[in-house]
Design an enzyme around this catalytic site. Structure first.
Site, PDB file in Angstrom:
ATOM      1  N   TRP A   1      -4.504 -13.273  -8.781  1.00 32.96           N
ATOM      2  CA  TRP A   1      -3.429 -12.645  -8.013  1.00 32.96           C
ATOM      3  C   TRP A   1      -2.230 -12.393  -8.946  1.00 32.96           C
ATOM      4  O   TRP A   1      -1.860 -13.259  -9.736  1.00 32.96           O
ATOM      5  CB  TRP A   1      -3.002 -13.548  -6.848  1.00 32.96           C
ATOM      6  CG  TRP A   1      -1.807 -12.980  -6.146  1.00 32.96           C
ATOM      7  CD1 TRP A   1      -1.807 -11.982  -5.217  1.00 32.96           C
ATOM      8  CD2 TRP A   1      -0.436 -13.322  -6.362  1.00 32.96           C
ATOM      9  NE1 TRP A   1      -0.528 -11.680  -4.837  1.00 32.96           N
ATOM     10  CE2 TRP A   1       0.342 -12.490  -5.531  1.00 32.96           C
ATOM     11  CE3 TRP A   1       0.212 -14.239  -7.202  1.00 32.96           C
ATOM     12  CZ2 TRP A   1       1.741 -12.552  -5.485  1.00 32.96           C
ATOM     13  CZ3 TRP A   1       1.597 -14.301  -7.155  1.00 32.96           C
ATOM     14  CH2 TRP A   1       2.346 -13.470  -6.304  1.00 32.96           C
TER      15      TRP A   1
ATOM     16  N   ASP B   1       6.505  -2.372   6.042  1.00 33.59           N
ATOM     17  CA  ASP B   1       5.427  -3.292   5.644  1.00 33.59           C
ATOM     18  C   ASP B   1       5.185  -4.325   6.739  1.00 33.59           C
ATOM     19  O   ASP B   1       5.547  -4.145   7.912  1.00 33.59           O
ATOM     20  CB  ASP B   1       5.782  -3.921   4.287  1.00 33.59           C
ATOM     21  CG  ASP B   1       4.558  -4.247   3.453  1.00 33.59           C
ATOM     22  OD1 ASP B   1       3.937  -5.294   3.709  1.00 33.59           O
ATOM     23  OD2 ASP B   1       4.208  -3.461   2.555  1.00 33.59           O
ATOM     24  N   ASP B   2       4.606  -5.442   6.371  1.00 36.15           N
ATOM     25  CA  ASP B   2       4.188  -6.511   7.276  1.00 36.15           C
ATOM     26  C   ASP B   2       5.359  -7.013   8.135  1.00 36.15           C
ATOM     27  O   ASP B   2       6.490  -7.088   7.664  1.00 36.15           O
ATOM     28  CB  ASP B   2       3.667  -7.661   6.394  1.00 36.15           C
ATOM     29  CG  ASP B   2       2.907  -8.705   7.182  1.00 36.15           C
ATOM     30  OD1 ASP B   2       2.811  -8.571   8.403  1.00 36.15           O
ATOM     31  OD2 ASP B   2       2.405  -9.649   6.548  1.00 36.15           O
TER      32      ASP B   2
ATOM     33  N   TRP C   1      -3.378  -0.256   3.973  1.00 39.03           N
ATOM     34  CA  TRP C   1      -4.457  -1.048   4.569  1.00 39.03           C
ATOM     35  C   TRP C   1      -4.673  -2.284   3.702  1.00 39.03           C
ATOM     36  O   TRP C   1      -5.242  -2.206   2.623  1.00 39.03           O
ATOM     37  CB  TRP C   1      -5.730  -0.197   4.633  1.00 39.03           C
ATOM     38  CG  TRP C   1      -6.896  -0.818   5.327  1.00 39.03           C
ATOM     39  CD1 TRP C   1      -7.611  -1.907   4.920  1.00 39.03           C
ATOM     40  CD2 TRP C   1      -7.519  -0.369   6.533  1.00 39.03           C
ATOM     41  NE1 TRP C   1      -8.631  -2.171   5.798  1.00 39.03           N
ATOM     42  CE2 TRP C   1      -8.604  -1.234   6.800  1.00 39.03           C
ATOM     43  CE3 TRP C   1      -7.274   0.696   7.420  1.00 39.03           C
ATOM     44  CZ2 TRP C   1      -9.437  -1.072   7.907  1.00 39.03           C
ATOM     45  CZ3 TRP C   1      -8.110   0.854   8.510  1.00 39.03           C
ATOM     46  CH2 TRP C   1      -9.170  -0.028   8.752  1.00 39.03           C
ATOM     47  N   ASP C   2      -4.229  -3.432   4.214  1.00 36.75           N
ATOM     48  CA  ASP C   2      -4.231  -4.652   3.405  1.00 36.75           C
ATOM     49  C   ASP C   2      -5.436  -5.544   3.734  1.00 36.75           C
ATOM     50  O   ASP C   2      -6.068  -5.399   4.793  1.00 36.75           O
ATOM     51  CB  ASP C   2      -2.920  -5.416   3.652  1.00 36.75           C
ATOM     52  CG  ASP C   2      -2.437  -6.151   2.419  1.00 36.75           C
ATOM     53  OD1 ASP C   2      -3.264  -6.462   1.552  1.00 36.75           O
ATOM     54  OD2 ASP C   2      -1.216  -6.427   2.337  1.00 36.75           O
TER      55      ASP C   2
ATOM     56  N   ASN D   1      -5.983  -9.674   2.816  1.00 42.91           N
ATOM     57  CA  ASN D   1      -5.305 -10.716   2.042  1.00 42.91           C
ATOM     58  C   ASN D   1      -6.031 -12.042   1.882  1.00 42.91           C
ATOM     59  O   ASN D   1      -5.407 -13.034   1.546  1.00 42.91           O
ATOM     60  CB  ASN D   1      -3.926 -10.979   2.654  1.00 42.91           C
ATOM     61  CG  ASN D   1      -2.931  -9.907   2.234  1.00 42.91           C
ATOM     62  OD1 ASN D   1      -2.992  -9.414   1.116  1.00 42.91           O
ATOM     63  ND2 ASN D   1      -2.030  -9.530   3.122  1.00 42.91           N
TER      64      ASN D   1
ATOM     65  N   CYS E   1      -4.920  -1.959  -0.279  1.00 42.50           N
ATOM     66  CA  CYS E   1      -4.147  -3.076  -0.808  1.00 42.50           C
ATOM     67  C   CYS E   1      -4.971  -4.329  -0.536  1.00 42.50           C
ATOM     68  O   CYS E   1      -5.707  -4.399   0.450  1.00 42.50           O
ATOM     69  CB  CYS E   1      -2.806  -3.150  -0.092  1.00 42.50           C
ATOM     70  SG  CYS E   1      -1.793  -4.546  -0.604  1.00 42.50           S
TER      71      CYS E   1
ATOM     72  N   ASP F   1       0.670  -7.158  -6.743  1.00 41.41           N
ATOM     73  CA  ASP F   1       1.901  -7.691  -6.150  1.00 41.41           C
ATOM     74  C   ASP F   1       2.908  -8.058  -7.236  1.00 41.41           C
ATOM     75  O   ASP F   1       4.060  -8.346  -6.928  1.00 41.41           O
ATOM     76  CB  ASP F   1       1.593  -8.939  -5.308  1.00 41.41           C
ATOM     77  CG  ASP F   1       1.195  -8.567  -3.885  1.00 41.41           C
ATOM     78  OD1 ASP F   1       1.373  -7.397  -3.505  1.00 41.41           O
ATOM     79  OD2 ASP F   1       0.700  -9.450  -3.163  1.00 41.41           O
TER      80      ASP F   1
HETATM   81  C1  GLA Z   1       0.169  -8.513   0.558  1.00 40.21           C
HETATM   82  C2  GLA Z   1       0.518  -7.205  -0.107  1.00 40.21           C
HETATM   83  C3  GLA Z   1       2.014  -7.037  -0.193  1.00 40.21           C
HETATM   84  C4  GLA Z   1       2.604  -7.120   1.199  1.00 40.21           C
HETATM   85  C5  GLA Z   1       2.203  -8.417   1.856  1.00 40.21           C
HETATM   86  C6  GLA Z   1       2.627  -8.447   3.305  1.00 40.21           C
HETATM   87  O1  GLA Z   1       0.511  -9.586  -0.245  1.00 40.21           O
HETATM   88  O2  GLA Z   1      -0.067  -7.118  -1.372  1.00 40.21           O
HETATM   89  O3  GLA Z   1       2.342  -5.817  -0.798  1.00 40.21           O
HETATM   90  O4  GLA Z   1       2.169  -6.021   1.954  1.00 40.21           O
HETATM   91  O5  GLA Z   1       0.801  -8.612   1.829  1.00 40.21           O
HETATM   92  O6  GLA Z   1       2.263  -9.619   3.924  1.00 40.21           O
END
Ligand code: GLA
Length: 743
Positions: free
Chosen positions: A208, A375-376, A486-487, A489, A535, A557
């Site tokens: 990461w 964003d989120d 579109w994430d 994680n 993403c 990130d």
């Molecule tokens: C991931 C993405 C970030 C952001 C966060 C939001 O880490 O890579 O760019 O969108 O999620 O929670």
């Protein structure tokens, strides 16, 4: 072009020519033997390339051995199978329930049956794949069969006409009378004999915030491999590796790049046998893969792309760039310059509301920025990362009245609007989990691991995918939305599905990936005007298959400009600049604490799809002026960055003027060589640095003018003597030089 001749045994020899590269293999007493892959050669029947080594008695020979020296363990094979005398890693391993062979056995033998040539590139299934019409490519399909088990294998080979690129795929059809299990199926496998100079594997490792760092490692007798077992292509290794020689550089020497169009578990391996033959292969990583095939069913592998260069890794990369830009990315945004955006993540994290977003948007509009991305944190009760994934209804405390009033406010400022989703996930603290605990991917009777406080949705289930489609389509139709980030994680654990029988649980990890592809197919088709950006905690799923749906991906990130040098230049080994999302963020940087000038942050971020990721309302008037200038510059340079040819001049680890790790440089050249953009960054300065930067890709006879200084140079001077960049440089200082051809 595909030429077929006959060998002395009156069996076919296949000579595929793609651009200036050749790929040759032959049928030899029914075996498919690899003869050559590299820069073009003109002999059609180079059978002398087949090494006939005498072997010792421990090396088995098949019952129908054609010649006394022949053993599958030594022969250079195109599709090595398990259990009949080739002890190197196999490209195919099947386990038979019964039929004509011992129930539970796994030995397979393949013999050539027939071949067929088709113009263009046939669509075999719905997995992401390179596309090419009948003027752009030719495809050879070779069919082989196991005479005892009765299984049929088809090997697909596409040769691009204008690019030194071959594309391979393997399909196994159960033409026997009983079910079987595919335990291992690689997309491509080639045995290189006579590589000569010491071979190395060049690959992209990471974690990461540190994705796709280039590393070269010598091969050894045995296996050198990179892989992912995380359920995603991953931050840790990219589904790419190149076979190079120790002497290969950016501009010199052999390079064969192998890139897998796949987003799940993968392995790319180079296995060297005692005779120096290197088996180079790519496919699905087999640790937790077992796919049942009933009689009549076929399993088709993802596809593997080979980019071949005799002149260094730079040329290999440029072929990947053109292929992925023009034959893999799709949709309305494929060739378009992307809007310059500001994303609120590093500006506000979860703490924002409509007024805050509108304030950022106002400053953005004032600076010429073209889109705001929210964003989120806009849905459910998502005020941190511990809840609400799955609850995709607007948080009206933050956005009163929902999305529509907000998007109208942003549009009134003249900006486009983008939104963040993480659809494949479910928070244990969510309404969705309360209603559907069985929708989480997981093993019953075993506590599920959490990562970022979340579980993964079971994307193998059609009902889950249907619900996701309806929910996402509902949000995207509820307001004017131009862009989606579109994430994804977290990685997969305890992978099992309540919806599949026991004998199919070994299919889960691959079915997960196929489920994601199916959903992406539907969503991107239903919203063709939307620009999708992929993403995955940064660039954790930056792979070719994702580019089939998303023309761009969030690169990392880590937005620190110095860190981005390694990340972006590493990414460029396979992926075009148009696909790399790169933003200017605050200084000191949030990930590293490093301070870097606004100018350098801009120069580095202009290496891809450009944008900002900081609180514009907190900037000084001088910084806003700089943004205006950067925006204007990027608008001029975008065609060059998006569609030009990339030349890596200095990698961050390279030596410049006797010192390693002090600079980085790269350039884009327009296809007609009338324009070039050079970026030079000093990472670590010294006393009296003397720098000559030799350029590449220009017309040697052309006369080029440095737009800023008006100084004129011949192309050959710039490429052989170099630009003289000697001056006093500070740490982290950079320059961008725009060259225009004037004669
Ligand atoms: C991931 C993405 C970030 C952001 C966060 C939001 O880490 O890579 O760019 O969108 O999620 O929670």
């Amino acid at each position: 072009m595909i030429k077929i001749t006959e060998s002395q045994n009156r069996e076919p020899v296949f000579h595929l020519q793609a651009g200036d590269a050749s790929y040759i293999f032959a049928v030899f007493h029914g075996f498919l033997l690899h003869l050559y892959c590299g820069p073009a050669i003109s002999d059609d029947d180079p059978e002398y390339l087949l090494v006939r080594v005498n072997h010792d008695s421990v090396v088995p020979r098949p019952a129908d051995t054609p010649e006394s020296w022949f053993s599958p363990d030594i022969a250079p094979q195109e599709c090595p199978v398990w259990g009949t005398g080739d002890y190197r890693p196999s490209a195919l391993k099947l386990r038979y329930d019964g039929g004509c062979v011992t129930p539970g056995s796994s030995a397979t033998a393949l013999r050539y049956v027939s071949h067929e040539i088709v113009k263009g590139k046939p669509v075999i299934d719905r997995q992401p794949a390179v596309y090419a019409d009948e003027n752009e490519a030719d495809t050879l399909i070779v069919t082989a069969r196991d005479p005892s088990a009765g299984v049929t294998v088809r090997l697909y080979y596409t040769a691009m006409r204008d690019l030194p690129v071959f594309i391979r795929r393997t399909a196994a059809e159960n033409t026997s009378t009983a079910p079987l299990t595919v335990e291992r199926i690689f997309s491509a496998s080639l045995d290189f004999t006579g590589w000569g100079e010491r071979a190395e594997l060049l690959h992209l490792w990471g974690t990461w915030g540190r994705e796709r760092h280039m590393e070269r490692t010598p091969l050894c007798h045995g296996s050198v491999s990179v892989s992912s077992r995380r359920g995603a292509s991953s931050h840790h290794h990219n589904p790419f590796a190149a076979l190079v020689s120790e002497k290969t550089t950016e501009t010199y020497g052999p390079a064969v790049g192998l890139s897998l169009v796949y987003s799940g578990n993968f392995e790319i391996a180079a296995d060297t046998d005692p005779f120096g033959s290197v088996r180079f292969m790519a496919g699905i990583e087999p640790t937790d893969f077992a796919w049942r095939l009933e009689p009549g069913e076929t399993f088709v592998s993802p596809e593997a792309v080979l980019s071949v260069s005799g002149e260094g890794v730079g040329k290999m990369s440029r072929a990947f760039h053109r292929l992925y830009r023009e034959h893999l990315c799709r949709g309305e945004w494929r060739d378009r310059e992307r809007p310059i955006l500001v994303n609120n993540w590093e500006a506000t994290y979860f703490r924002f509301d409509s007024d805050k977003l509108a304030a950022i948007a106002k400053d953005a509009a004032d600076c010429g920025i073209e889109m705001l991305v929210m964003d989120d944190g806009w849905f459910g009760e998502r005020n941190d990362d511990r809840s609400s994934l799955g609850d995709l209804f607007v948080n009206e405390e933050k956005l009163p009245g929902g999305l529509k009033p907000l998007t109208e406010r942003i549009r009134a400022l003249g900006l486009k609007f983008g939104i963040w989703f993480e659809p494949e996930m479910i928070s244990p603290r969510s309404k969705l989990y309360e209603a559907h605990p069985d929708w989480a991917l997981g093993t019953a009777g075993r506590p599920l691991s959490v990562a970022r406080s979340q579980y993964v949705l079971d994307m193998t289930r059609a009902d889950v995918r249907d619900w996701l489609f309806e929910t996402i389509a509902g949000v995207l139709s509820s307001a004017d939305i131009d862009y989606v980030k579109w994430d994804f994680n977290r990685n997969l654990t305890e992978a099992a599905s309540a919806a599949l029988p026991p004998e199919r649980q070994g299919e889960i990890l691959h079915r997960y990936v196929l489920g994601v592809y199916e959903l992406l197919d539907r969503i991107t088709a239903a919203f063709p005007h939307v620009l999708f950006e992929g993403c995955s905690s940064g660039g954790g799923r930056f792979d070719p298959a994702m580019l089939y749906y998303f023309p761009q991906f969030w690169t990392s990130d880590d937005t620190d400009a110095m860190e981005r040098l390694d990340i972006q230049l590493g990414t460029s080994f396979v992926y075009p600049a148009s696909a790399m999302s790169c933003h200017v963020s605050a200084s000191p940087n949030h990930q590293t604490g490093r301070e870097t000038s606004f100018v350098t942050r801009g120069h580095v971020a202009m290496g891809g799809a450009f944008g900002y990721e900081l609180d514009l309302t907190k900037l000084t008037p001088e910084e806003k002026d700089l943004i205006r200038r950067q925006v204007a510059e990027y608008k001029r340079f975008a065609p060059l960055v998006t569609r030009g040819d990339l030349y890596r001049l200095i990698l961050p680890g390279d030596t410049m003027n006797g010192r390693a790790g002090c600079c980085a440089a790269w350039m884009y050249v327009s296809p007609d060589k009338t324009e070039a953009l050079v970026t030079f960054v000093v990472i670590r300065t010294t006393v009296h640095p003397v720098y000559f930067l030799r350029l590449e890709g220009l017309d040697p006879a052309g006369l080029y003018e440095d737009e800023a200084s008006g100084v004129r140079y011949r192309g050959d001077t710039l490429m052989r003597a170099g630009l003289n960049l000697t001056k006093t440089w500070r740490d982290g200082e950079s320059v961008m030089i725009h060259l225009l051809r004037v004669g």
